[in-house]
Design an enzyme around this catalytic site. Structure first.
Site, PDB file in Angstrom:
ATOM      1  N   LYS A  34       0.851  -1.209   0.000  1.00 24.07           N
ATOM      2  CA  LYS A  34       0.000   0.000   0.000  1.00 24.07           C
ATOM      3  C   LYS A  34       0.881   1.251   0.000  1.00 24.07           C
ATOM      4  CE  LYS A  34      -1.629   1.574   4.081  1.00 24.07           C
ATOM      5  NZ  LYS A  34      -1.270   2.979   4.384  1.00 24.07           N
ATOM      6  N   ASN A  35       1.928   1.245   0.869  1.00 26.65           N
ATOM      7  CA  ASN A  35       2.721   2.460   1.038  1.00 26.65           C
ATOM      8  C   ASN A  35       3.724   2.688  -0.093  1.00 26.65           C
ATOM      9  OD1 ASN A  35       1.224   2.994   3.253  1.00 26.65           O
ATOM     10  ND2 ASN A  35       2.755   2.322   4.723  1.00 26.65           N
ATOM     11  N   ARG A 104      -4.476  11.077   3.673  1.00 23.49           N
ATOM     12  CA  ARG A 104      -3.293  11.921   3.899  1.00 23.49           C
ATOM     13  C   ARG A 104      -2.297  11.763   2.757  1.00 23.49           C
ATOM     14  NH1 ARG A 104      -1.612  14.019   7.663  1.00 23.49           N
ATOM     15  NH2 ARG A 104       0.525  13.422   7.221  1.00 23.49           N
ATOM     16  N   CYS A 128      -4.390  12.606  12.411  1.00 27.56           N
ATOM     17  CA  CYS A 128      -5.284  11.439  12.270  1.00 27.56           C
ATOM     18  C   CYS A 128      -5.253  10.687  13.588  1.00 27.56           C
ATOM     19  CB  CYS A 128      -4.806  10.562  11.112  1.00 27.56           C
ATOM     20  SG  CYS A 128      -3.258   9.752  11.466  1.00 27.56           S
ATOM     21  N   ASP A 320       4.482   0.330  12.013  1.00 29.35           N
ATOM     22  CA  ASP A 320       3.215  -0.231  11.511  1.00 29.35           C
ATOM     23  C   ASP A 320       2.962  -1.647  12.016  1.00 29.35           C
ATOM     24  OD1 ASP A 320       3.509   1.343   8.221  1.00 29.35           O
ATOM     25  OD2 ASP A 320       3.006   2.124  10.205  1.00 29.35           O
ATOM     26  N   ARG A 412      -8.620  -0.101   4.595  1.00 32.46           N
ATOM     27  CA  ARG A 412      -7.671   0.830   3.963  1.00 32.46           C
ATOM     28  C   ARG A 412      -6.364   0.144   3.613  1.00 32.46           C
ATOM     29  NH1 ARG A 412      -5.936   5.255   7.435  1.00 32.46           N
ATOM     30  NH2 ARG A 412      -4.679   5.507   5.576  1.00 32.46           N
TER      31      ARG A 412
END
Ligand code: EPZ
Length: 458
Positions: A34-35, A104, A128, A320, A412
């Site tokens: 994802k990142n 973001r 957040c 994470d 997400r």
């Protein structure tokens, strides 16, 4: 195009029912990172030519980023895990506020917009659930490259000073090895006039993945994997076809799922150098890790004992995976200490784990844990993406069933989370919350919040 509300609303009204005392077997497949995917999508704005991004996971964050780019005139088509992006008609320089506040990572567009169009208008992304998330390092870097940046009423307006067409190379030192700031400056510097150096740059694998993509587009970046990056500006970048790296955080989450359920499991594909610190801690707490073919890892948990972790920028233990690892430590033999140093509010999972019977004392961002095998399933709510994953893992190993809400966070960052785990033997169902008719009516009449009526889960 995706409607943000529809995406969020659906997940918000859903919950997972997780059967505890679960044993997993077989393998868990890891999706694209994802990142990486989010910043690679932003980087596609740096060229007028077509960009093909492969191994892109199906996640709501990717849907949000697609919606933002499409709103600015970019053409995006998706076939399974490949995005076909045509950024030629990218013209609008104002990012829609409601979308930026949902994602973001949309802030990543400011660098490419400035570099390609010479201007950008983007709402200041707020904080957040995990922290204030300032962007001062991004702004400092762009100013050093010759951008004029004004912030009025939470709207950032950026353009290139005194009518120059291009940003100018500069020597920039980051106060903190911020992943996002490194990526913003990298992307902006590729089209700047002259040379840029970034000192104290982030070294996360996703930064390296971005550098590989940019260099394949004709950028001249050296130093990847080190804290000093050098970028020779070029006039234009070409299109490319790039494959995102596997998601090391999803892989780590699945390795921890095996450890917390004491299951032997295959997880992959992974690039093991992206998980060195995590694999070390899993071995230290009692797991055997074996390299298998096709970049799979086999994890064989033995007796799990408490170990201490402190999160830090790569190559340290990733923030994470702090929450998922804490879930594991609540079931380990003995004591452990978990210290979060990257984000100031990343302990939302603690209260939920305590409600399951975990013995955790929290002092700011330091958690002292006394492991036990008495976790009990209950009604739980994930407060952010990784906290949600953590309580789901704890539910797999606890006694009895758990109901988990907050799935708009989970969706997400984890593709087909429950489907993948169910294929490996878990028993997790995703259900639609039934809002009782009375509450539904009051909801619709807008009386709900005034009457403070509690919604009942199914
Ligand atoms: C990226 O966020 C990731 N998100 C995060 O993943 C990840 O946790 C984080 O890097 C750290 O690895 C994406 O890549 C989309 P930072 P980012 O800038 O770039 C401070 C997940 O769960 N800081 O490295 O926002 C900041 O407050 C998400 O997948 C400044 O002070 O992280 C924080 O304390 C969560 N000023 C620290 O640096 C700045 O201008 C690390 O932030 C920027 C950051």
């Amino acid at each position: 195009m995706f409607s943000v509300d529809a995406i969020n609303k659906t997940s918000e009204q859903q919950y997972l029912a997780v059967k505890g005392s679960c044993q997993l077997s077989g393998h868990l497949k890891v999706s694209g990172a994802k990142n990486s995917a989010l910043v690679l999508m932003a980087a596609s704005l740096l060229t007028e030519e077509k960009v093909e991004l492969k191994n892109i996971p199906s996640l709501t964050d990717i849907d949000f980023m697609s919606t933002i780019l499409i709103k600015m005139g970019v053409e995006i088509n998706r076939e399974l895990h490949t995005l076909f992006i045509n950024p030629k008609e990218f013209y609008d320089v104002t990012l829609p506020g409601e979308l930026v506040h949902c994602l973001r990572a949309s802030f990543f567009c400011i660098g490419p917009m400035l570099a390609r169009l010479g201007k950008a208008k983007i709402p200041l992304p707020g904080g957040c659930q995990i922290g204030s998330r300032p962007v001062d390092e991004h702004i400092k870097g762009l100013k050093a490259l010759g951008a004029c940046i004004k912030t009025e009423k939470d709207m950032i307006t950026a353009n290139i000073l005194d009518g120059n067409k291009r940003l100018k190379g500069a020597n920039i030192t980051l106060n903190y090895p911020s992943v996002g700031a490194t990526e913003t400056i990298l992307m902006a510097a590729t089209l700047a006039e002259g040379t840029t150096t970034i000192q104290n740059a982030a070294q996360e694998p996703e930064v390296k993945d971005l550098i590989n993509m940019l260099n394949s587009m004709g950028a001249l970046i050296t130093g990847e994997g080190s804290p000093i990056l050098k970028i020779e500006g070029v006039r234009k970048l070409n299109g490319c076809s790039h494959t995102a790296i596997p998601d090391r955080i999803e892989a780590g989450t699945f390795l921890i799922a095996a450890a917390i359920t004491r299951s032997n499991l295959l997880v992959g594909p992974v690039i093991k150098e992206h998980l060195t610190s995590v694999l070390e801690k899993l071995k230290e707490c009692g797991c055997e890790i074996i390299e298998e073919k096709e970049n799979y890892l086999k994890i064989i948990p033995k007796e799990i004992k408490g170990v201490d972790i402190t999160t830090s920028p790569f190559p340290g233990f990733p923030t994470d995976l702090q929450a998922p690892f804490m879930a594991l430590m609540t079931t380990a033999k003995g004591k452990s200490t978990i210290t979060e140093t990257v984000f100031e509010k990343r302990m939302q999972h603690v209260k939920e784990l305590q409600r399951m019977g975990a013995n955790i004392q929290l002092n700011g961002s330091i958690a002292l844990i006394e492991g036990s095998d008495q976790l009990k399933g209950t009604n739980l709510t994930g407060g952010d993406l990784r906290s949600c994953a953590a309580i789901a893992l704890a539910s797999l190993s606890s006694e009895g069933q758990s109901i988990i809400k907050g799935l708009h966070h989970l969706d997400r960052g984890y593709e087909k989370f429950e489907q993948k785990l169910n294929k490996a033997g878990a028993n997790i169902s995703r259900n639609q919350s039934r809002v009782n008719k009375n509450v539904q009516l009051k909801n619709e009449l807008g009386m709900h919040h005034k009457l403070g009526i509690k919604q009942e889960a199914a």
